[in-house]
Design a protein around this motif. Structure first.
Motif, short mmCIF file in Angstrom:
data_model
loop_
_atom_site.label_atom_id
_atom_site.label_comp_id
_atom_site.label_asym_id
_atom_site.label_seq_id
_atom_site.Cartn_x
_atom_site.Cartn_y
_atom_site.Cartn_z
N GLN A 34 44.73 20.56 19.31
CA GLN A 34 45.08 21.97 19.44
C GLN A 34 43.83 22.80 19.62
OE1 GLN A 34 48.37 22.08 15.98
NE2 GLN A 34 48.18 24.03 17.02
N PHE A 36 42.60 26.78 19.09
CA PHE A 36 42.94 28.01 18.39
C PHE A 36 41.91 29.08 18.73
CE2 PHE A 36 46.14 26.53 15.36
CZ PHE A 36 45.88 25.17 15.28
N GLN A 38 40.23 32.55 16.79
CA GLN A 38 40.13 33.27 15.52
C GLN A 38 39.32 34.54 15.74
OE1 GLN A 38 38.19 31.27 12.14
NE2 GLN A 38 39.63 32.28 10.76
N LEU A 44 44.17 32.09 12.29
CA LEU A 44 44.05 31.38 13.56
C LEU A 44 45.31 31.59 14.40
CD1 LEU A 44 42.01 29.91 11.62
CD2 LEU A 44 42.45 27.87 12.96
N LEU A 89 38.36 27.46 18.25
CA LEU A 89 38.31 26.24 17.44
C LEU A 89 39.21 25.18 18.06
CD1 LEU A 89 38.76 28.23 14.17
CD2 LEU A 89 36.84 26.68 14.48
N PHE A 103 39.09 20.08 12.08
CA PHE A 103 38.54 21.12 12.94
C PHE A 103 37.08 20.89 13.26
CE2 PHE A 103 41.64 24.57 13.17
CZ PHE A 103 42.54 24.24 12.18
N GLY A 104 36.68 21.42 14.44
CA GLY A 104 35.27 21.62 14.71
C GLY A 104 34.83 22.94 14.09
N LYS A 105 33.54 23.25 14.25
CA LYS A 105 33.01 24.48 13.65
C LYS A 105 33.24 25.68 14.53
CE LYS A 105 29.39 22.31 10.88
NZ LYS A 105 27.96 22.26 10.55
#
Lengths: 113, 114
Positions: A34, A36, A38, A44, A89, A103-105
């Protein structure tokens, strides 16, 4: 253990430019991926979800691709607008386990008018 | 329709206090997730419910963290004896079913422990 990496950490572009955000993951046995968005101080917002059997998904000016074999996904934003400024993200759900997202950063995108 | 809601939006606690954070998922959503997001980082998984059953709590950082969803709807994340390192944004998400459906996130609760 799944690890997700996003590069670059930050990106600044002029309005109207097309751009690509990158996401890589270490475990190719994902269920889905996915993307997202933010906004500062907000939760999110889901942009696109790609199932493991799919290669890409499109929504408006956004196109996300998935290459499981190389462990990569990209988010393409066409004709960027100042309103696209946010942190993006990506997150992966692995097969055979919990439904949790890893998640990645994130990549902080700034689109300058 | 209403999205995921969380309360309070902001919470300031003194070190050692207990706090309770509430999540109201989208009506009819089976799955509910809690994540913790530190400043400048991506969210990290804490725990997952399917209806009232807590199926995964592997992300809870210590036994001071406890979550429940007794009737399969509203969920509460409780943190006992808060520490400064607990300061973060706590995000709740819900999805219609399991098996990797889109997760919809609430606005989060920003916890600051002094």
């Amino acid at each position: 253990k799944q690890e997700v990496t996003q590069i670059p950490a930050a990106l600044s572009v002029p309005e109207g430019e097309n751009l690509v955000l990158n996401c890589s993951f270490t475990d190719s046995a994902i269920y889905n991926l996915q993307w997202f968005r933010q906004d500062p101080g907000k939760g999110l917002t889901s942009l696109l979800l790609i199932q493991s059997s799919q290669r890409e998904q499109t929504s408006g000016r956004l196109n996300a691709s998935l290459d499981k074999s190389s462990g990569r996904s990209t988010l393409y934003i066409a004709a960027s607008q100042p309103g696209d400024s946010a942190t993006y993200l990506c997150a992966a759900t692995s097969q055979g386990g919990s439904e949790k997202l890893v998640f990645g950063k994130g990549t902080k995108l700034t689109v300058n008018p | 329709g209403a999205g995921v809601s969380q309360s309070p939006r902001y919470k300031v606690a003194k070190r050692g206090q207990d706090v309770a954070l509430r999540c109201d998922p989208i009506s009819g959503h089976v799955s509910l997730f809690w994540y913790q997001q530190a400043l400048g980082q991506g969210p990290e998984f804490l725990t997952y419910f399917q209806n009232e059953a807590q199926l995964d709590k592997s992300g809870l950082p210590s036994d001071r963290f406890f979550a429940e969803r007794p009737e399969g709807s509203v969920s509460t994340l409780k943190i006992q004896r808060t520490q400064q390192e607990d300061s973060a944004v706590y995000l709740c998400a819900s999805s219609f079913q399991s098996s990797g459906d889109t997760q919809y996130f609430g606005p989060g609760t920003r916890l600051t422990v002094l």
